[in-house]
Design an enzyme around this catalytic site. Structure first.
Site, PDB file in Angstrom:
ATOM      1  CD  GLU A  29      12.113  18.893 -64.344  1.00  0.00           C
ATOM      2  OE1 GLU A  29      12.995  18.643 -63.507  1.00  0.00           O
ATOM      3  OE2 GLU A  29      11.974  20.025 -64.852  1.00  0.00           O
ATOM      4  CD  GLU A  70      12.979  23.028 -64.245  1.00  0.00           C
ATOM      5  OE1 GLU A  70      13.454  23.533 -65.283  1.00  0.00           O
ATOM      6  OE2 GLU A  70      13.434  21.988 -63.727  1.00  0.00           O
ATOM      7  CG  PHE A  93      15.798  19.954 -55.735  1.00  0.00           C
ATOM      8  CD1 PHE A  93      16.251  19.666 -54.451  1.00  0.00           C
ATOM      9  CD2 PHE A  93      15.896  18.973 -56.702  1.00  0.00           C
ATOM     10  CE1 PHE A  93      16.779  18.416 -54.152  1.00  0.00           C
ATOM     11  CE2 PHE A  93      16.429  17.722 -56.405  1.00  0.00           C
ATOM     12  CZ  PHE A  93      16.875  17.449 -55.120  1.00  0.00           C
ATOM     13  CB  ALA A  94      12.299  25.244 -53.477  1.00  0.00           C
ATOM     14  CG  ASP A  95      17.387  25.209 -54.736  1.00  0.00           C
ATOM     15  OD1 ASP A  95      18.261  25.821 -54.120  1.00  0.00           O
ATOM     16  OD2 ASP A  95      16.730  24.278 -54.228  1.00  0.00           O
ATOM     17  CG  PHE A  96      15.156  23.127 -60.054  1.00  0.00           C
ATOM     18  CD1 PHE A  96      16.453  23.453 -59.631  1.00  0.00           C
ATOM     19  CD2 PHE A  96      14.812  21.788 -60.095  1.00  0.00           C
ATOM     20  CE1 PHE A  96      17.360  22.467 -59.254  1.00  0.00           C
ATOM     21  CE2 PHE A  96      15.712  20.796 -59.734  1.00  0.00           C
ATOM     22  CZ  PHE A  96      16.987  21.141 -59.304  1.00  0.00           C
ATOM     23  CB  ILE A  97      11.350  28.765 -58.033  1.00  0.00           C
ATOM     24  CG1 ILE A  97       9.992  29.417 -58.176  1.00  0.00           C
ATOM     25  CG2 ILE A  97      12.336  29.762 -57.452  1.00  0.00           C
ATOM     26  CD1 ILE A  97       9.399  29.828 -56.831  1.00  0.00           C
ATOM     27  CG  HIS A 139      20.202  20.773 -56.010  1.00  0.00           C
ATOM     28  ND1 HIS A 139      20.994  21.317 -56.983  1.00  0.00           N
ATOM     29  CD2 HIS A 139      19.455  19.830 -56.643  1.00  0.00           C
ATOM     30  CE1 HIS A 139      20.751  20.708 -58.148  1.00  0.00           C
ATOM     31  NE2 HIS A 139      19.822  19.812 -57.958  1.00  0.00           N
TER      32      HIS A 139
HETATM   33  C1  LIG Z   1      16.538  23.409 -63.691  1.00  0.00           C
HETATM   34  C2  LIG Z   1      16.707  22.035 -63.177  1.00  0.00           C
HETATM   35  N1  LIG Z   1      15.697  21.160 -63.281  1.00  0.00           N
HETATM   36  C3  LIG Z   1      15.813  19.916 -62.807  1.00  0.00           C
HETATM   37  C4  LIG Z   1      16.974  19.513 -62.209  1.00  0.00           C
HETATM   38  C5  LIG Z   1      17.095  18.131 -61.587  1.00  0.00           C
HETATM   39  N2  LIG Z   1      17.946  17.325 -62.434  1.00  0.00           N
HETATM   40  C6  LIG Z   1      19.270  17.236 -62.216  1.00  0.00           C
HETATM   41  S1  LIG Z   1      20.031  16.361 -63.371  1.00  0.00           S
HETATM   42  C7  LIG Z   1      18.598  16.062 -64.176  1.00  0.00           C
HETATM   43  C8  LIG Z   1      18.601  15.242 -65.415  1.00  0.00           C
HETATM   44  C9  LIG Z   1      19.456  15.852 -66.447  1.00  0.00           C
HETATM   45  O1  LIG Z   1      19.415  15.077 -67.572  1.00  0.00           O
HETATM   46  P1  LIG Z   1      20.464  15.291 -68.725  1.00  0.00           P
HETATM   47  O2  LIG Z   1      20.472  16.716 -69.140  1.00  0.00           O
HETATM   48  O3  LIG Z   1      20.148  14.302 -69.774  1.00  0.00           O
HETATM   49  O4  LIG Z   1      21.866  14.998 -68.056  1.00  0.00           O
HETATM   50  P2  LIG Z   1      22.410  13.630 -67.432  1.00  0.00           P
HETATM   51  O5  LIG Z   1      22.028  13.610 -65.998  1.00  0.00           O
HETATM   52  O6  LIG Z   1      21.810  12.509 -68.187  1.00  0.00           O
HETATM   53  O7  LIG Z   1      23.880  13.722 -67.586  1.00  0.00           O
HETATM   54  C10 LIG Z   1      17.533  16.656 -63.528  1.00  0.00           C
HETATM   55  C11 LIG Z   1      16.126  16.580 -63.951  1.00  0.00           C
HETATM   56  C12 LIG Z   1      18.009  20.462 -62.089  1.00  0.00           C
HETATM   57  N3  LIG Z   1      19.154  20.169 -61.479  1.00  0.00           N
HETATM   58  N4  LIG Z   1      17.872  21.700 -62.606  1.00  0.00           N
END
Ligand SMILES: Cc1ncc(C[n+]2csc(CCOP(=O)(O)OP(=O)(O)O)c2C)c(N)n1
Ligand SMILES: [Mg+2]
Lengths: 335, 322
Positions: A29, A70, A93-97, A139
């Site tokens: 990502e 993921e 982030f490792a947490d997303f594992i 996180h």
């Molecule tokens: C499982 C997971 N993958 C990646 C992330 C990192 N992350 C946090 S917010 C985000 C974008 C989210 O996009 P969207 O669903 O469109 O919500 P928005 O931030 O636009 O409100 C990402 C990739 C996360 N927190 N959790």
């Protein structure tokens, strides 16, 4: 030797290896960012900047921005590896594992053994790990103890820029899956980094400092904290071996046991909660393989058995501190 | 579903409170007083308000990392929220959660969630509970365009259809998931269409128009409450700030937000419409503006003065210590 941050050391290694081997691809990502936006291309280069410039240099065929998926990131890396590529999969982030666990744990880790040695699966899964930025319970976790427990995965956790380069190079040339943890708080850490090709074999610990009174084993950011603790103790005449295993699987137990032959006292520092941690794992192995060497009970300095708290003071109290490490060293020395 | 004057004032108050809360955080975060990463909801207020105005404290919602607006719209205490974001002892979650993890179970707010796609399965489960209880209550999950690409979300939608659960999947398409555009990451670029593919009713509305969101959500909640299974609502919207505070936003054209603040500000739109149609007077809205400004001032003042979360809390609320 030039001085670089760990972020830059990793970034340059990715550049060098992708230039060397066109089978290396990277997916995750925002490894590039900007796709589908109204601004510039390659708007991110990884949210910590580790993949910066890769998209511009190697193009969108090899530097692949993915949706937030993921499971598919890790699984697609596995499939591409079985079909001849050497993917780097990045978890932001490792947490997303947690979201991707099946593809890592049941798929990638099992292929070589389960298929009777008929295939290898050269995937490098990179992930930022650790607390220290007040990012809260989802996180900030270390995660590496969970991954270390899985047969079939190699686990790398560098503590400085030179090791990050040497270990990443080795990881990208390894034919088996490697999970590479990068501590978020160490990205800006600077150190001398050898120029040119530089590889560090897995399963070889670094003896960071030599001393006489105790053996301290520490991982990732805890190596820097242990060094602080030792700076203070050395003024009081206490010196220690400081060992950084660098890889938790394979683990270099021999170096730890050799050190214990001289010191007889062991302190293990791990930012993870105590149960089933790297600390408890090493303590268990030393207790069974090096019982005769021990002159004092092993001390484990770990986080408490809690999720990572958000508030500043709470998070600071959660992460083992140099003072906690000094106290543990004093305790084994005084025993 | 015409709204009377009281309800219109309530809608405005909710949206204005969210806006002021976020605008003030934008200022306070720049001073370094607030730890961690904060994702602001400015620009998206009409979605939270338009959905949550159909819900009571006994209905459930699950939110996201960008959760302040959902919390406020669901009735969470604004001062308790501010204290949580400052990491204070008497924050809504004792300072242990922070901006991304605000919850208030008395208000049916089952938690903001920092795992993208973490929420929809949980809202689905809450709908199993309300269905078993037979109490006519419903649940809703909020998620972004980015979250709509997560397998957990697909699984939750299918399960909800299979079990005919009273849960609403709300998608706020603000154009980006972090640094990547919706048009790139959502393959079909049509979230509502995808939801229909799972076998549920789905609507798509302009998320900057409170009335559009309110009406569409109302119809979908009626369907849920009639026992006709889950539904989805896609709201097209923009966020005024970066993904998180401090985001350099290189993925965004410089004037993009300026245009939106001009043309797509849900508060401006609302004021124009209700005063234009003679439903409310400017003075009604100005009075709310003043009250909200005072409330947010007080929240920040109290949060700043409140005691930090004490170390004695580190090992509480967990089953066991070692
Ligand atoms: C499982 C997971 N993958 C990646 C992330 C990192 N992350 C946090 S917010 C985000 C974008 C989210 O996009 P969207 O669903 O469109 O919500 P928005 O931030 O636009 O409100 C990402 C990739 C996360 N927190 N959790
Ligand atoms: Mg979005």
């Amino acid at each position: 030797m030039p001085v670089k941050s760990m972020r830059d050391a990793l970034n340059e290694t990715l550049h060098a290896e992708m230039a060397r081997d066109e089978k290396i691809i990277i997916l995750g990502e925002d490894v590039a960012g900007g796709a589908g936006g109204t601004g510039v291309e390659e708007a991110a280069g990884g949210i910590f900047g580790v993949s910066a410039g890769l998209y511009t240099k190697f193009g969108k065929e090899r530097v692949i921005d993915t949706p937030i998926s993921e499971s598919a990131i890790i699984g697609a890396a596995a499939g591409a590896a079985l079909a001849g590529y050497r993917p780097i999969a990045e978890l932001m982030f490792a947490d997303f594992i947690g979201v991707s666990m099946d593809q890592l744990y049941n798929q990638i880790a099992k292929f070589r053994y389960m298929f009777g040695g008929k295939t290898r699966c050269p995937v490098v899964v990179r992930m930022p790990t650790g607390a220290g930025m007040n990012m809260g319970a989802q996180h900030s976790q270390t995660i590496y103890p969970i991954v270390t427990s899985v047969p079939g995965l190699k686990v790398v956790i560098p503590s400085n820029p030179a090791d990050a380069k040497g270990l990443m190079t080795t990881a990208l040339r390894d034919d088996d899956p490697v999970v590479f943890f990068e501590h978020k708080a160490l990205y800006p850490r600077k150190g001398e980094v050898p120029d040119g090709e530089y590889m560090i074999p897995f399963g070889e610990a670094a003896l960071v400092r030599e001393g006489e009174d105790a053996t301290v084993v520490a991982i990732a950011r805890m190596v820097t904290f242990a060094e602080k603790a030792l700076d203070g103790l050395e003024a009081n005449g206490i010196t220690c071996d400081l060992i950084d295993p660098r890889t938790t699987s394979p683990l270099d137990l021999d170096t730890i046991l050799e050190s214990l032959e001289g010191t007889g006292r062991l302190v293990i520092v791990d930012e993870s909660p105590p149960r089933c941690s790297i600390a408890s794992d090493i303590a268990g192995m030393v207790a069974s393989e090096g019982f005769d060497l021990l002159k004092a009970p092993i001390q484990m300095v770990t986080a408490p058995h809690t999720p990572v708290p958000f508030a500043k003071d709470l998070e600071r109290a959660y992460v083992p501190s140099p003072d906690d490490i000094s106290a543990a060293i004093r305790k084994v020395v005084a025993y | 579903m015409a709204l009377d004057k009281t309800r219109l004032l309530e809608a405005y108050r909710v949206m204005k409170t969210i806006r002021e809360f976020e605008e003030r955080l934008h200022v306070e975060i720049a001073t370094g007083a607030i730890p961690g990463f904060t994702h602001l909801y400015s620009g998206q207020e009409a979605v939270a308000a338009g959905v949550c105005m159909h819900l009571s404290d006994d209905d459930y919602i699950v939110s996201t990392h960008r959760g302040h607006g959902h919390c406020i719209a669901k009735g969470c205490d604004v001062i308790g929220m501010m204290k949580e974001i400052y990491g204070r002892a008497d924050g809504l979650c004792k300072g242990k959660g922070g901006s991304m993890h605000i919850a208030d179970f008395d208000k049916g707010m089952l938690g903001a969630n920092a795992i993208v796609g973490g929420g929809p399965p949980i809202a689905t489960g809450a709908a199993i509970a309300t269905k078993l209880d037979g109490n006519g209550k419903v649940s809703a999950s909020f998620g972004g365009d980015g979250s709509s690409n997560q397998g957990t979300v697909f699984e939750a939608m299918n399960l909800a259809v299979v079990l005919k659960l009273p849960t609403l999947f709300v998608y706020e398409d603000n154009g980006y998931g972090e640094h990547t555009g919706t048009s790139y990451a959502v393959g079909s670029d049509d979230i509502a269409g995808r939801c229909e593919g799972f076998g549920m009713t789905a609507k798509k509305v302009d998320g900057g128009d409170f009335f559009a969101v309110y009406e569409a959500a109302g119809e979908l909640f009626d369907q849920l409450r009639a026992g006709d299974g889950p539904a989805a609502l896609e709201c097209t919207i923009t966020r005024f700030y970066g993904h998180y505070e401090g985001d350099p936003q290189r993925y965004r054209a410089k004037d993009e937000v300026a245009n939106f603040r001009e043309s797509k500000d849900c508060l401006k739109n609302f004021r124009q419409r209700v005063t234009g149609e003679g439903l409310l007077d400017d003075s009604d809205l100005d009075a709310i503006d003043a009250e909200v400004a005072e409330l947010i001032d007080r929240a920040v003042e109290e949060a700043k003065a409140a005691p930090a979360a004490p170390i004695s809390e580190l090992e509480t609320d967990v089953y066991i210590s070692y």
